[in-house]
Design a protein around this motif. Structure first.
Motif, PDB file in Angstrom:
ATOM      1  N   LYS A   1     -17.849 -44.335 -14.853  1.00 49.38           N
ATOM      2  CA  LYS A   1     -17.350 -43.414 -13.814  1.00 49.38           C
ATOM      3  C   LYS A   1     -17.550 -41.963 -14.280  1.00 49.38           C
ATOM      4  O   LYS A   1     -17.973 -41.090 -13.501  1.00 49.38           O
ATOM      5  N   ALA A   2     -17.273 -41.706 -15.566  1.00 52.96           N
ATOM      6  CA  ALA A   2     -17.467 -40.357 -16.110  1.00 52.96           C
ATOM      7  C   ALA A   2     -18.942 -39.951 -16.021  1.00 52.96           C
ATOM      8  O   ALA A   2     -19.265 -38.830 -15.626  1.00 52.96           O
ATOM      9  N   LEU A   3     -19.834 -40.886 -16.358  1.00 50.21           N
ATOM     10  CA  LEU A   3     -21.275 -40.607 -16.276  1.00 50.21           C
ATOM     11  C   LEU A   3     -21.687 -40.285 -14.839  1.00 50.21           C
ATOM     12  O   LEU A   3     -22.466 -39.368 -14.585  1.00 50.21           O
ATOM     13  N   GLU A   4     -21.116 -41.066 -13.920  1.00 48.56           N
ATOM     14  CA  GLU A   4     -21.436 -40.868 -12.505  1.00 48.56           C
ATOM     15  C   GLU A   4     -21.001 -39.484 -12.039  1.00 48.56           C
ATOM     16  O   GLU A   4     -21.736 -38.773 -11.358  1.00 48.56           O
ATOM     17  N   ASP A   5     -19.783 -39.090 -12.454  1.00 50.28           N
ATOM     18  CA  ASP A   5     -19.272 -37.772 -12.064  1.00 50.28           C
ATOM     19  C   ASP A   5     -20.149 -36.660 -12.626  1.00 50.28           C
ATOM     20  O   ASP A   5     -20.410 -35.659 -11.957  1.00 50.28           O
ATOM     21  N   MET A   6     -20.627 -36.861 -13.872  1.00 56.79           N
ATOM     22  CA  MET A   6     -21.512 -35.852 -14.472  1.00 56.79           C
ATOM     23  C   MET A   6     -22.803 -35.756 -13.678  1.00 56.79           C
ATOM     24  O   MET A   6     -23.322 -34.676 -13.433  1.00 56.79           O
ATOM     25  N   LYS A   7     -23.313 -36.920 -13.290  1.00 59.60           N
ATOM     26  CA  LYS A   7     -24.576 -36.961 -12.558  1.00 59.60           C
ATOM     27  C   LYS A   7     -24.449 -36.222 -11.226  1.00 59.60           C
ATOM     28  O   LYS A   7     -25.378 -35.563 -10.773  1.00 59.60           O
ATOM     29  N   LYS A   8     -23.248 -36.330 -10.625  1.00 60.84           N
ATOM     30  CA  LYS A   8     -23.013 -35.648  -9.344  1.00 60.84           C
ATOM     31  C   LYS A   8     -22.855 -34.137  -9.529  1.00 60.84           C
ATOM     32  O   LYS A   8     -22.640 -33.418  -8.560  1.00 60.84           O
ATOM     33  N   GLY A   9     -22.868 -33.672 -10.782  1.00 60.74           N
ATOM     34  CA  GLY A   9     -22.789 -32.221 -11.014  1.00 60.74           C
ATOM     35  C   GLY A   9     -21.382 -31.720 -11.280  1.00 60.74           C
ATOM     36  O   GLY A   9     -21.144 -30.505 -11.287  1.00 60.74           O
ATOM     37  N   ALA A  10     -20.421 -32.641 -11.509  1.00 60.06           N
ATOM     38  CA  ALA A  10     -19.058 -32.203 -11.794  1.00 60.06           C
ATOM     39  C   ALA A  10     -19.082 -31.309 -13.034  1.00 60.06           C
ATOM     40  O   ALA A  10     -19.704 -31.655 -14.025  1.00 60.06           O
ATOM     41  N   PRO A  11     -18.439 -30.132 -12.960  1.00 53.90           N
ATOM     42  CA  PRO A  11     -18.507 -29.208 -14.097  1.00 53.90           C
ATOM     43  C   PRO A  11     -17.610 -29.644 -15.245  1.00 53.90           C
ATOM     44  O   PRO A  11     -16.661 -30.404 -15.053  1.00 53.90           O
ATOM     45  N   GLY A  12     -17.910 -29.152 -16.423  1.00 51.80           N
ATOM     46  CA  GLY A  12     -17.024 -29.329 -17.571  1.00 51.80           C
ATOM     47  C   GLY A  12     -17.335 -30.554 -18.406  1.00 51.80           C
ATOM     48  O   GLY A  12     -18.203 -31.367 -18.086  1.00 51.80           O
ATOM     49  N   LYS A  13     -16.615 -30.652 -19.516  1.00 52.67           N
ATOM     50  CA  LYS A  13     -16.813 -31.708 -20.513  1.00 52.67           C
ATOM     51  C   LYS A  13     -15.989 -32.923 -20.135  1.00 52.67           C
ATOM     52  O   LYS A  13     -14.799 -32.814 -19.843  1.00 52.67           O
ATOM     53  N   MET A  14     -16.619 -34.090 -20.167  1.00 55.33           N
ATOM     54  CA  MET A  14     -15.915 -35.333 -19.873  1.00 55.33           C
ATOM     55  C   MET A  14     -15.431 -35.947 -21.185  1.00 55.33           C
ATOM     56  O   MET A  14     -16.230 -36.152 -22.104  1.00 55.33           O
ATOM     57  N   ILE A  15     -14.142 -36.245 -21.224  1.00 50.52           N
ATOM     58  CA  ILE A  15     -13.547 -36.757 -22.462  1.00 50.52           C
ATOM     59  C   ILE A  15     -13.068 -38.182 -22.242  1.00 50.52           C
ATOM     60  O   ILE A  15     -12.494 -38.508 -21.205  1.00 50.52           O
ATOM     61  N   LEU A  16     -13.322 -39.033 -23.224  1.00 50.26           N
ATOM     62  CA  LEU A  16     -12.894 -40.434 -23.164  1.00 50.26           C
ATOM     63  C   LEU A  16     -11.774 -40.635 -24.182  1.00 50.26           C
ATOM     64  O   LEU A  16     -11.856 -40.168 -25.316  1.00 50.26           O
ATOM     65  N   ILE A  17     -10.756 -41.368 -23.765  1.00 49.23           N
ATOM     66  CA  ILE A  17      -9.655 -41.677 -24.676  1.00 49.23           C
ATOM     67  C   ILE A  17      -9.640 -43.194 -24.933  1.00 49.23           C
ATOM     68  O   ILE A  17      -9.448 -43.974 -24.006  1.00 49.23           O
ATOM     69  N   PRO A  18      -9.894 -43.596 -26.175  1.00 54.90           N
ATOM     70  CA  PRO A  18      -9.931 -45.038 -26.470  1.00 54.90           C
ATOM     71  C   PRO A  18      -8.544 -45.692 -26.297  1.00 54.90           C
ATOM     72  O   PRO A  18      -7.542 -45.029 -26.491  1.00 54.90           O
TER      73      PRO A  18
END
Ligand SMILES: [Zn+2]
Ligand SMILES: [Zn+2]
Length: 348
Positions: A331-348
């Protein structure tokens, strides 16, 4: 440590990666520590690995492997050659793993080691609950730096290294590209005392954040002739320095024409393939210095980043694009692909 963990694994060559809950916890060597990952950020490189482009195929030769390299966590196990750290220490990770033997390593440039290995690219990484970290790549986090910020420091460092090389203090600077690194670069230019910061991008939403980070002038490169625009805002002279984060061929060519005579152009972003430049007109006659930076000085740039983070008025908050659980990485990758600004952070 024994047992299994959750993580994102590149199982086989080709496009994709899988979230798994049955990965073995990495067994560390005597030269490594094991960290419990508290936050990990997605980089453009991870997208290359996911999509299995040339870069990925050349470097990711030992599959299956957990990838991801921008991270922060806590030391939970230590190899016997590791000194100066304790269990529970909060750290981030330098991703360039030096060999310590080559000419570059022995002459103060381990970040451009001849035999470089890369955490999370050639070697197992941080998109998981636990990750092995080489002792030469440990960066202790100052108090007050959260794990989320700690996970952004490696990417920030690439831009800050560009800012260091451009020596922006008192200068007029163009930051080309307002993705996460560009945004952090703008903040770093401000903290380093740049006189005027112009930021350009193709997405207006990103330019809005650029203002928050300290850009004095923002411009959508689609709407203007960039070199003319920059000249119009710099008394007809051009900027003293351009820091290119985009790696885009058009942006590099336009940026070079926006530098003043005798100025400097610093490439941080990586173009895909060759870029045609008019050396005579744009570099030689105009005495422009063209250089690139690769990673961060070990460890001056990290120190610099932490100093910048603690500069009054500086905040990385606007650069955080989203915080997702590890299992939602697609989902994070998809949002980046759509041009969502900023850094996507994952929490394990
Ligand atoms: Zn990265
Ligand atoms: Zn080396």
């Amino acid at each position: 440590m024994k047992g299994t963990m959750r993580g994102i694994c590149k199982s086989k060559p080709g496009v994709g990666a899988e979230y798994r809950e049955d990965l073995p916890i990495p067994q560390i060597t005597e030269d490594e520590v094991l960290i419990k990952v508290h936050a990990t950020a997605i980089c453009g490189t991870d997208i290359h690995l996911y999509h299995w482009n040339d870069y990925a195929q050349k470097r990711m030769t030992d599959l299956p492997m957990v990838f991801g390299h921008e991270t922060a966590g806590e030391i939970v196990e230590m190899g016997k050659n590791v000194t100066g750290y304790q269990l529970g220490d909060r750290i981030s990770v330098e991703t360039h793993v030096p060999c310590n033997r080559c000419w570059q390593c022995q002459n103060g440039n381990p970040h451009i080691c001849e035999n470089q290995r890369i955490f999370g690219v050639t070697d197992p990484g941080a998109f998981a609950e636990y990750a092995p970290v080489h002792k030469d790549c440990i960066v202790r986090l100052d108090e007050g730096i959260t794990y989320e910020m700690g996970a952004m420091l490696e990417a920030m460092g690439a831009g800050v290294h560009g800012v260091e090389v451009a020596k922006v203090q008192g200068k007029r600077v163009l930051v080309s590209g307002c993705g996460p690194i560009g945004l952090m670069t703008i903040g770093a230019c401000k903290a380093h005392g740049a006189k005027q910061i112009i930021a350009c991008d193709l997405i207006d939403q990103k330019l809005e954040i650029a203002k928050t980070m300290g850009a004095d002038i923002v411009v959508n490169s689609k709407t203007v002739h960039l070199p003319d625009f920059v000249r119009s805002r710099t008394d007809g002279v051009g900027v003293d320095a351009v820091i290119d984060i985009t790696g885009s061929k058009q942006a590099i060519v336009a940026g070079l024409k926006a530098v003043r005579k005798g100025g400097i152009f610093v490439s941080v972003g990586l173009p895909n393939g060759e870029v045609g430049l008019n050396l005579t007109e744009d570099i030689i006659y105009r005495e422009v210095t063209y250089t690139g930076v690769s990673g961060r000085l070990m460890f001056e740039t990290w120190e610099d980043c932490m100093r910048i983070l603690q500069t009054p008025g500086f905040s990385l908050e606007p650069v955080i694009g989203g915080i997702y659980p590890l299992c939602a990485f697609e989902k994070a990758l998809e949002d980046m692909k759509k041009g969502a600004p900023g850094k996507m952070i994952l929490i394990p």
